[in-house]
Write a protein that holds these residues in place. Structure first.
Motif, PDB file in Angstrom:
ATOM      1  N   LEU A 123       0.828  -1.201   0.000  1.00 44.07           N
ATOM      2  CA  LEU A 123       0.000   0.000   0.000  1.00 44.07           C
ATOM      3  C   LEU A 123       0.868   1.259   0.000  1.00 44.07           C
ATOM      4  O   LEU A 123       0.558   2.233  -0.700  1.00 44.07           O
ATOM      5  CB  LEU A 123      -0.937   0.002   1.204  1.00 44.07           C
ATOM      6  N   LEU A 124       1.943   1.252   0.780  1.00 42.37           N
ATOM      7  CA  LEU A 124       2.833   2.405   0.813  1.00 42.37           C
ATOM      8  C   LEU A 124       3.493   2.605  -0.547  1.00 42.37           C
ATOM      9  O   LEU A 124       3.629   3.734  -1.030  1.00 42.37           O
ATOM     10  CB  LEU A 124       3.897   2.221   1.897  1.00 42.37           C
ATOM     11  N   ARG A 125       3.889   1.514  -1.170  1.00 43.58           N
ATOM     12  CA  ARG A 125       4.487   1.594  -2.511  1.00 43.58           C
ATOM     13  C   ARG A 125       3.499   2.199  -3.507  1.00 43.58           C
ATOM     14  O   ARG A 125       3.862   3.052  -4.327  1.00 43.58           O
ATOM     15  CB  ARG A 125       4.911   0.201  -2.964  1.00 43.58           C
ATOM     16  N   ARG A 126       2.228   1.789  -3.434  1.00 43.45           N
ATOM     17  CA  ARG A 126       1.228   2.319  -4.359  1.00 43.45           C
ATOM     18  C   ARG A 126       1.013   3.819  -4.141  1.00 43.45           C
ATOM     19  O   ARG A 126       0.812   4.567  -5.091  1.00 43.45           O
ATOM     20  CB  ARG A 126      -0.098   1.582  -4.181  1.00 43.45           C
ATOM     21  N   ILE A 127       1.055   4.263  -2.893  1.00 41.23           N
ATOM     22  CA  ILE A 127       0.899   5.690  -2.608  1.00 41.23           C
ATOM     23  C   ILE A 127       2.040   6.480  -3.232  1.00 41.23           C
ATOM     24  O   ILE A 127       1.831   7.514  -3.882  1.00 41.23           O
ATOM     25  CB  ILE A 127       0.827   5.940  -1.091  1.00 41.23           C
ATOM     26  N   VAL A 198      -7.613  10.600  -3.679  1.00 38.92           N
ATOM     27  CA  VAL A 198      -8.673   9.776  -3.089  1.00 38.92           C
ATOM     28  C   VAL A 198      -8.144   8.367  -2.821  1.00 38.92           C
ATOM     29  O   VAL A 198      -8.318   7.812  -1.731  1.00 38.92           O
ATOM     30  CB  VAL A 198      -9.895   9.715  -4.027  1.00 38.92           C
ATOM     31  N   VAL A 199      -7.490   7.785  -3.835  1.00 37.46           N
ATOM     32  CA  VAL A 199      -6.953   6.438  -3.701  1.00 37.46           C
ATOM     33  C   VAL A 199      -5.862   6.402  -2.636  1.00 37.46           C
ATOM     34  O   VAL A 199      -5.828   5.502  -1.787  1.00 37.46           O
ATOM     35  CB  VAL A 199      -6.405   5.938  -5.053  1.00 37.46           C
ATOM     36  N   ALA A 200      -4.954   7.388  -2.658  1.00 35.83           N
ATOM     37  CA  ALA A 200      -3.882   7.441  -1.665  1.00 35.83           C
ATOM     38  C   ALA A 200      -4.459   7.555  -0.258  1.00 35.83           C
ATOM     39  O   ALA A 200      -3.950   6.941   0.689  1.00 35.83           O
ATOM     40  CB  ALA A 200      -2.950   8.615  -1.965  1.00 35.83           C
ATOM     41  N   HIS A 201      -5.514   8.341  -0.103  1.00 32.83           N
ATOM     42  CA  HIS A 201      -6.165   8.497   1.203  1.00 32.83           C
ATOM     43  C   HIS A 201      -6.716   7.166   1.692  1.00 32.83           C
ATOM     44  O   HIS A 201      -6.563   6.809   2.871  1.00 32.83           O
ATOM     45  CB  HIS A 201      -7.281   9.534   1.077  1.00 32.83           C
ATOM     46  N   GLU A 202      -7.345   6.410   0.796  1.00 31.29           N
ATOM     47  CA  GLU A 202      -7.900   5.116   1.172  1.00 31.29           C
ATOM     48  C   GLU A 202      -6.797   4.134   1.574  1.00 31.29           C
ATOM     49  O   GLU A 202      -6.924   3.413   2.562  1.00 31.29           O
ATOM     50  CB  GLU A 202      -8.704   4.534  -0.001  1.00 31.29           C
ATOM     51  N   PHE A 203      -5.725   4.101   0.803  1.00 29.17           N
ATOM     52  CA  PHE A 203      -4.617   3.189   1.099  1.00 29.17           C
ATOM     53  C   PHE A 203      -3.971   3.538   2.435  1.00 29.17           C
ATOM     54  O   PHE A 203      -3.622   2.656   3.227  1.00 29.17           O
ATOM     55  CB  PHE A 203      -3.572   3.239  -0.009  1.00 29.17           C
ATOM     56  N   ALA A 204      -3.784   4.837   2.688  1.00 25.48           N
ATOM     57  CA  ALA A 204      -3.161   5.265   3.940  1.00 25.48           C
ATOM     58  C   ALA A 204      -4.043   4.893   5.132  1.00 25.48           C
ATOM     59  O   ALA A 204      -3.557   4.363   6.143  1.00 25.48           O
ATOM     60  CB  ALA A 204      -2.904   6.771   3.910  1.00 25.48           C
ATOM     61  N   ALA A 205      -5.341   5.161   5.011  1.00 23.76           N
ATOM     62  CA  ALA A 205      -6.262   4.862   6.111  1.00 23.76           C
ATOM     63  C   ALA A 205      -6.294   3.376   6.420  1.00 23.76           C
ATOM     64  O   ALA A 205      -6.449   2.979   7.576  1.00 23.76           O
ATOM     65  CB  ALA A 205      -7.660   5.361   5.765  1.00 23.76           C
ATOM     66  N   ALA A 206      -6.133   2.534   5.390  1.00 25.63           N
ATOM     67  CA  ALA A 206      -6.206   1.088   5.581  1.00 25.63           C
ATOM     68  C   ALA A 206      -5.058   0.549   6.415  1.00 25.63           C
ATOM     69  O   ALA A 206      -5.152  -0.554   6.958  1.00 25.63           O
ATOM     70  CB  ALA A 206      -6.238   0.382   4.225  1.00 25.63           C
ATOM     71  N   GLY A 208      -3.466   2.644   8.817  1.00 23.65           N
ATOM     72  CA  GLY A 208      -3.284   3.526   9.958  1.00 23.65           C
ATOM     73  C   GLY A 208      -2.337   4.676   9.723  1.00 23.65           C
ATOM     74  O   GLY A 208      -1.814   5.252  10.674  1.00 23.65           O
ATOM     75  N   ALA A 209      -2.105   5.047   8.458  1.00 22.74           N
ATOM     76  CA  ALA A 209      -1.249   6.171   8.117  1.00 22.74           C
ATOM     77  C   ALA A 209      -2.111   7.355   7.692  1.00 22.74           C
ATOM     78  O   ALA A 209      -3.341   7.298   7.760  1.00 22.74           O
ATOM     79  CB  ALA A 209      -0.280   5.773   7.001  1.00 22.74           C
ATOM     80  N   SER A 210      -1.489   8.434   7.260  1.00 19.06           N
ATOM     81  CA  SER A 210      -2.241   9.605   6.801  1.00 19.06           C
ATOM     82  C   SER A 210      -1.475  10.289   5.685  1.00 19.06           C
ATOM     83  O   SER A 210      -0.247  10.176   5.585  1.00 19.06           O
ATOM     84  CB  SER A 210      -2.480  10.591   7.954  1.00 19.06           C
ATOM     85  N   ILE A 211      -2.202  10.997   4.827  1.00 15.63           N
ATOM     86  CA  ILE A 211      -1.573  11.731   3.738  1.00 15.63           C
ATOM     87  C   ILE A 211      -1.831  13.221   3.919  1.00 15.63           C
ATOM     88  O   ILE A 211      -2.696  13.635   4.693  1.00 15.63           O
ATOM     89  CB  ILE A 211      -2.083  11.286   2.361  1.00 15.63           C
ATOM     90  N   GLY A 212      -1.076  14.018   3.191  1.00 18.68           N
ATOM     91  CA  GLY A 212      -1.254  15.461   3.232  1.00 18.68           C
ATOM     92  C   GLY A 212      -0.404  16.105   2.165  1.00 18.68           C
ATOM     93  O   GLY A 212       0.194  15.433   1.324  1.00 18.68           O
ATOM     94  N   ALA A 213      -0.365  17.419   2.197  1.00 19.57           N
ATOM     95  CA  ALA A 213       0.417  18.156   1.197  1.00 19.57           C
ATOM     96  C   ALA A 213       0.874  19.479   1.775  1.00 19.57           C
ATOM     97  O   ALA A 213       0.221  20.043   2.659  1.00 19.57           O
ATOM     98  CB  ALA A 213      -0.405  18.377  -0.070  1.00 19.57           C
ATOM     99  N   VAL A 214       1.992  19.956   1.259  1.00 17.37           N
ATOM    100  CA  VAL A 214       2.551  21.249   1.652  1.00 17.37           C
ATOM    101  C   VAL A 214       2.607  22.121   0.400  1.00 17.37           C
ATOM    102  O   VAL A 214       3.115  21.702  -0.645  1.00 17.37           O
ATOM    103  CB  VAL A 214       3.965  21.097   2.242  1.00 17.37           C
ATOM    104  N   ASP A 225       2.476  10.027   5.984  1.00 16.33           N
ATOM    105  CA  ASP A 225       3.107   9.865   7.299  1.00 16.33           C
ATOM    106  C   ASP A 225       2.857   8.459   7.822  1.00 16.33           C
ATOM    107  O   ASP A 225       1.699   8.020   7.888  1.00 16.33           O
ATOM    108  CB  ASP A 225       2.532  10.878   8.302  1.00 16.33           C
ATOM    109  N   ILE A 226       3.934   7.768   8.190  1.00 21.72           N
ATOM    110  CA  ILE A 226       3.822   6.441   8.796  1.00 21.72           C
ATOM    111  C   ILE A 226       4.501   6.473  10.164  1.00 21.72           C
ATOM    112  O   ILE A 226       5.323   7.354  10.440  1.00 21.72           O
ATOM    113  CB  ILE A 226       4.468   5.347   7.918  1.00 21.72           C
ATOM    114  N   MET A 227       4.170   5.526  11.010  1.00 19.92           N
ATOM    115  CA  MET A 227       4.764   5.463  12.333  1.00 19.92           C
ATOM    116  C   MET A 227       6.195   4.945  12.250  1.00 19.92           C
ATOM    117  O   MET A 227       6.527   4.112  11.399  1.00 19.92           O
ATOM    118  CB  MET A 227       3.947   4.547  13.252  1.00 19.92           C
ATOM    119  N   THR A 228       7.052   5.433  13.144  1.00 24.56           N
ATOM    120  CA  THR A 228       8.412   4.913  13.268  1.00 24.56           C
ATOM    121  C   THR A 228       8.371   3.595  14.039  1.00 24.56           C
ATOM    122  O   THR A 228       7.643   3.469  15.028  1.00 24.56           O
ATOM    123  CB  THR A 228       9.311   5.915  14.007  1.00 24.56           C
TER     124      THR A 228
END
Length: 235
Positions: A123-127, A198-206, A208-214, A225-228
Motif C-alpha cells: 500500500l505504501l508503494r502504491r501511494i 482519493v486512492v492514496a487516502h484510502e490506502f493510507a487509512a487502511a 493507519g497512516a495519513s496523507i497530506g500536502a505542503v 506519514d507512517i509510524m516509526t
C-alpha cells in the motif's frame, strides 16, 4: 496519524476515473497513430514504442489501484517494519524509464540516519507511485525527488514527493486540504481530477497512516506519514 477511526466504504467516483484515464489512453492512441502514419527511423520508432508501453503501464497502475481500493475492508492491513529509503529507491528505479521518456529525472534525497518505519509495504508503494506519477506531469523541467524525514520528535516518518508545477491559489489550497480524500479538480492542473489523492487516502487509512500536502510558491509536496518502528531502538 489516523487511529481509532472507522473508514467509510470506498465508492468509485466514475467521472473522476474516466477523467484520469482519458489522458494516458489518448496519448497511447496518438502515439500509435503516429507510428502507423509517420516515417521514422528504427531508433525513433523504438522510442515511440517505449512511450506507448510506459504510458499504458501508467493507466494500468491507476486501474489496479482503483480495483484494490474498492476491495479494502474496514480492518487495517497488516503492517511490518520496513526501510523507507529502500522503498523510495525502488519506486524511483521503477519510474525512471517513464521519467526518461519524458526527458525528466527522478531521485531519492539521501538521509544520514537509519530509518525504520511501520507500514504495509504494497500500500505504501502504491501511494508513492501515485504521487510520483502525478509529479511527472507537473514538475516542468525540474527533477523530482522523493524524501524521507522524521517528524514529531522521531515518532513519525514522512515520505514526500516534491513537484514543481503550477502554484495553487491559497483559497483553492484550503479547500483541497479540507476535503482530502474526495475528487477535487484543480483549474490550473487540468489533467488531474484529484482521484489519485482519493486512492492514496484510502490506502493510507487502511494501514493507519495519513496523507497530506505542503504548498510551495512553485509547486507542492505530497506526503504520507507512517509510524516509526520501535525495533530500530533495539538495533
Amino acid at each position: 496519524m489516523q487511529e481509532g477511526r472507522t473508514r467509510e466504504p470506498f465508492r468509485l467516483p466514475l467521472a473522476a476515473a474516466a477523467h484520469e484515464l482519458k489522458a494516458p489512453l489518448a496519448l497511447v492512441r496518438q502515439l500509435s497513430l503516429a507510428l502507423e502514419t509517420g516515417d521514422y527511423t528504427d531508433t525513433e520508432r523504438a522510442v515511440l514504442q517505449q512511450r506507448i508501453t510506459l504510458t499504458a503501464e501508467r493507466a494500468l497502475r491507476l486501474t489496479t489501484d482503483l480495483t484494490r481500493a474498492e476491495r479494502l475492508d474496514d480492518g487495517l492491513f497488516k503492517v511490518e517494519p520496513l526501510n523507507p529509503i529502500v522503498l523510495c529507491e525502488e519506486v524511483a528505479d521503477e519510474l525512471s524509464p517513464l521519467y526518461a521518456a519524458h526527458d525528466r529525472t527522478i531521485g531519492v534525497k539521501p538521509h544520514r540516519r537509519q530509518l525504520l518505519g511501520l507500514a504495509n509495504r504494497e500500500l505504501l508503494r502504491r501511494i508513492l507511485l501515485n504521487f510520483t506519477d502525478n509529479a511527472l506531469h507537473y514538475s516542468r523541467d525540474a527533477p523530482v525527488y522523493i524524501s524521507a524525514q522524521q517528524r514529531q520528535r522521531g515518532a513519525v516518518i514522512r515520505l514526500g514527493v516534491r513537484d514543481y508545477g503550477p502554484a495553487v491559489p491559497a483559497n483553492v489550497w484550503r479547500r483541497l486540504m479540507q476535503n482530502l480524500g474526495r475528487p477535487q479538480p484543480l483549474h490550473n492542473r487540468p489533467a488531474s481530477s484529484g482521484l489519485g489523492m482519493v486512492v492514496a487516502h484510502e490506502f493510507a487509512a487502511a494501514m493507519g497512516a495519513s496523507i497530506g500536502a505542503v504548498r510551495h510558491r512553485d509547486g507542492a509536496t505530497f506526503y504520507v506519514d507512517i509510524m516509526t518502528s520501535t525495533q530500530l531502538r533495539l538495533l
